[in-house]
Design a protein around this motif. Sequence first.
Motif, PDB file in Angstrom:
ATOM      1  N   UNK A 148      41.648  46.850  31.458  1.00  0.00           N
ATOM      2  CA  UNK A 148      42.974  46.336  31.145  1.00  0.00           C
ATOM      3  C   UNK A 148      43.740  47.313  30.265  1.00  0.00           C
ATOM      4  N   UNK A 149      43.044  47.996  29.360  1.00  0.00           N
ATOM      5  CA  UNK A 149      43.734  48.964  28.504  1.00  0.00           C
ATOM      6  C   UNK A 149      44.283  50.129  29.317  1.00  0.00           C
ATOM      7  N   UNK A 150      43.597  50.514  30.388  1.00  0.00           N
ATOM      8  CA  UNK A 150      44.096  51.572  31.275  1.00  0.00           C
ATOM      9  C   UNK A 150      45.357  51.090  31.980  1.00  0.00           C
ATOM     10  N   UNK A 151      45.358  49.849  32.425  1.00  0.00           N
ATOM     11  CA  UNK A 151      46.547  49.280  33.062  1.00  0.00           C
ATOM     12  C   UNK A 151      47.730  49.283  32.087  1.00  0.00           C
ATOM     13  N   UNK A 152      47.452  48.952  30.834  1.00  0.00           N
ATOM     14  CA  UNK A 152      48.510  48.936  29.819  1.00  0.00           C
ATOM     15  C   UNK A 152      49.051  50.336  29.562  1.00  0.00           C
ATOM     16  N   UNK A 153      48.158  51.314  29.512  1.00  0.00           N
ATOM     17  CA  UNK A 153      48.596  52.689  29.326  1.00  0.00           C
ATOM     18  C   UNK A 153      49.471  53.152  30.496  1.00  0.00           C
ATOM     19  N   UNK A 154      49.092  52.756  31.712  1.00  0.00           N
ATOM     20  CA  UNK A 154      49.886  53.123  32.886  1.00  0.00           C
ATOM     21  C   UNK A 154      51.271  52.495  32.830  1.00  0.00           C
ATOM     22  N   UNK A 155      51.334  51.260  32.372  1.00  0.00           N
ATOM     23  CA  UNK A 155      52.624  50.584  32.218  1.00  0.00           C
ATOM     24  C   UNK A 155      53.473  51.276  31.163  1.00  0.00           C
ATOM     25  N   UNK A 156      52.838  51.627  30.040  1.00  0.00           N
ATOM     26  CA  UNK A 156      53.552  52.332  28.968  1.00  0.00           C
ATOM     27  C   UNK A 156      54.052  53.693  29.426  1.00  0.00           C
ATOM     28  N   UNK A 157      53.346  54.286  30.388  1.00  0.00           N
ATOM     29  CA  UNK A 157      53.757  55.593  30.921  1.00  0.00           C
ATOM     30  C   UNK A 157      54.917  55.476  31.906  1.00  0.00           C
ATOM     31  N   UNK A 158      55.341  54.228  32.211  1.00  0.00           N
ATOM     32  CA  UNK A 158      56.501  54.034  33.072  1.00  0.00           C
ATOM     33  C   UNK A 158      56.191  53.687  34.504  1.00  0.00           C
ATOM     34  N   UNK A 159      54.940  53.373  34.807  1.00  0.00           N
ATOM     35  CA  UNK A 159      54.567  53.004  36.171  1.00  0.00           C
ATOM     36  C   UNK A 159      54.549  51.489  36.341  1.00  0.00           C
ATOM     37  N   UNK A 160      54.621  51.065  37.595  1.00  0.00           N
ATOM     38  CA  UNK A 160      54.493  49.649  37.946  1.00  0.00           C
ATOM     39  C   UNK A 160      53.083  49.444  38.490  1.00  0.00           C
ATOM     40  N   UNK A 161      52.276  48.702  37.762  1.00  0.00           N
ATOM     41  CA  UNK A 161      50.883  48.493  38.158  1.00  0.00           C
ATOM     42  C   UNK A 161      50.806  47.353  39.164  1.00  0.00           C
ATOM     43  N   UNK A 162      50.177  47.608  40.314  1.00  0.00           N
ATOM     44  CA  UNK A 162      50.045  46.591  41.361  1.00  0.00           C
ATOM     45  C   UNK A 162      48.575  46.251  41.561  1.00  0.00           C
ATOM     46  N   UNK A 163      48.321  45.153  42.271  1.00  0.00           N
ATOM     47  CA  UNK A 163      46.963  44.634  42.399  1.00  0.00           C
ATOM     48  C   UNK A 163      46.358  44.769  43.782  1.00  0.00           C
ATOM     49  N   UNK A 164      47.099  45.365  44.710  1.00  0.00           N
ATOM     50  CA  UNK A 164      46.611  45.424  46.082  1.00  0.00           C
ATOM     51  C   UNK A 164      47.137  46.654  46.803  1.00  0.00           C
ATOM     52  N   UNK A 165      46.364  47.125  47.754  1.00  0.00           N
ATOM     53  CA  UNK A 165      46.828  48.207  48.612  1.00  0.00           C
ATOM     54  C   UNK A 165      48.019  47.771  49.450  1.00  0.00           C
ATOM     55  N   UNK A 166      48.137  46.456  49.662  1.00  0.00           N
ATOM     56  CA  UNK A 166      49.260  45.935  50.436  1.00  0.00           C
ATOM     57  C   UNK A 166      50.598  46.155  49.739  1.00  0.00           C
ATOM     58  N   UNK A 167      50.558  46.417  48.427  1.00  0.00           N
ATOM     59  CA  UNK A 167      51.781  46.691  47.667  1.00  0.00           C
ATOM     60  C   UNK A 167      52.243  48.129  47.806  1.00  0.00           C
ATOM     61  N   UNK A 168      51.492  48.910  48.577  1.00  0.00           N
ATOM     62  CA  UNK A 168      51.830  50.304  48.884  1.00  0.00           C
ATOM     63  C   UNK A 168      51.999  51.173  47.628  1.00  0.00           C
ATOM     64  N   UNK A 169      50.968  51.243  46.792  1.00  0.00           N
ATOM     65  CA  UNK A 169      51.040  52.136  45.627  1.00  0.00           C
ATOM     66  C   UNK A 169      51.066  53.593  46.077  1.00  0.00           C
ATOM     67  N   UNK A 170      51.750  54.424  45.308  1.00  0.00           N
ATOM     68  CA  UNK A 170      51.826  55.842  45.654  1.00  0.00           C
ATOM     69  C   UNK A 170      50.708  56.634  44.978  1.00  0.00           C
TER      70      UNK A 170
END
Length: 328
Positions: A97-119
């Motif tokens: 969860x802390x990694x997810x928070x760091x990614x959010x703080x870095x300006x990314x949108x964290x998604x939960x599925x490949x169906x959300x088409x993450x880059x």
Amino acid sequence: MSVITEYDSLLLDLDGTVYEGGRAIEHVVSALSGAGLPVMYVTNNASRAPEVVAAQLREIGLADTTADNVMTSAQAACKMAAEKIPAGSKVYVLGSESFRELATEAGFVVVDSADDKPVAVLHGHNPETGWAQLSEAALSINAGAQYFASNLDSTLPMERGRHIGNGSMVAAVVNATGVKPLSAGKPGPAMFYAGAKTLNSSKPLAVGDRLDTDIAGGNAAGMDTFQVLTGVSGYYDLVRAIPEQRPTYIATSMQDLYSDPGELKPGAQGGFSALIDGDTLVISGGDAGATPVAALRTALDVAWAATEPVTEVRADSEVAATALQSWW
């Protein structure tokens, strides 16, 4: 003269160097508390937030530690990803969860599925990672997502022994996709550069237990390196180390920060001598009471100068045989 008088900061690994399974390694607290040097804990473990790591270090006796003294490979991975993909991009985080928070703080949108088409997929250590999460990462990458790993450590030293590390989990995704990730952690030099810059250090010493990450990373950054024999890499690993993974100093513990630098470098000591016989390293001599690490430093002076790899180590004296019994 001692090692700590030669440098203006310490860049320290954690697992196997400072603690093991949350327990302080012998001599670490007293050695670091008395060193009087700025420190940065540079860790490939991406499962915990910097403040959590700092709190654990305070609990084991390193009372002045704050989150500003900690740089995790999760932080480094987010910085690396930010250089490759635009802010606001969707990312799938395979990690804590802390990694997810760091990614959010870095300006990314964290998604939960490949169906959300993450880059991009950001992959860090998390003890809770299982088949479902690994599969979402593989699906994302097979659909075109870029792949970033916090580190590629195959094992994680803990109190019960070596547990599965992030690199072993990454290997599963690589096997399923054929895509190798960009790794932000050691043995790359980026974390060492960033740590030294944060401390305004011009002459840092990189300290660690593992040749293929801590020592290789410090060497890649052009820094002197100090290996402690308290974690993953042992005596025989050093004998067979490739040039990129050879430390400047070989120490039994962190207490050797107070030893003469010359005594910690490869060279004949303790009355030992060594020679190469084919692909065998032969160690002989030895003063009464000479230590196993004295035999090691004597051996390394010869082994690292050899033109062919050493495949066997043999003792040719009683003292040398006793020393080799303690090698691992």
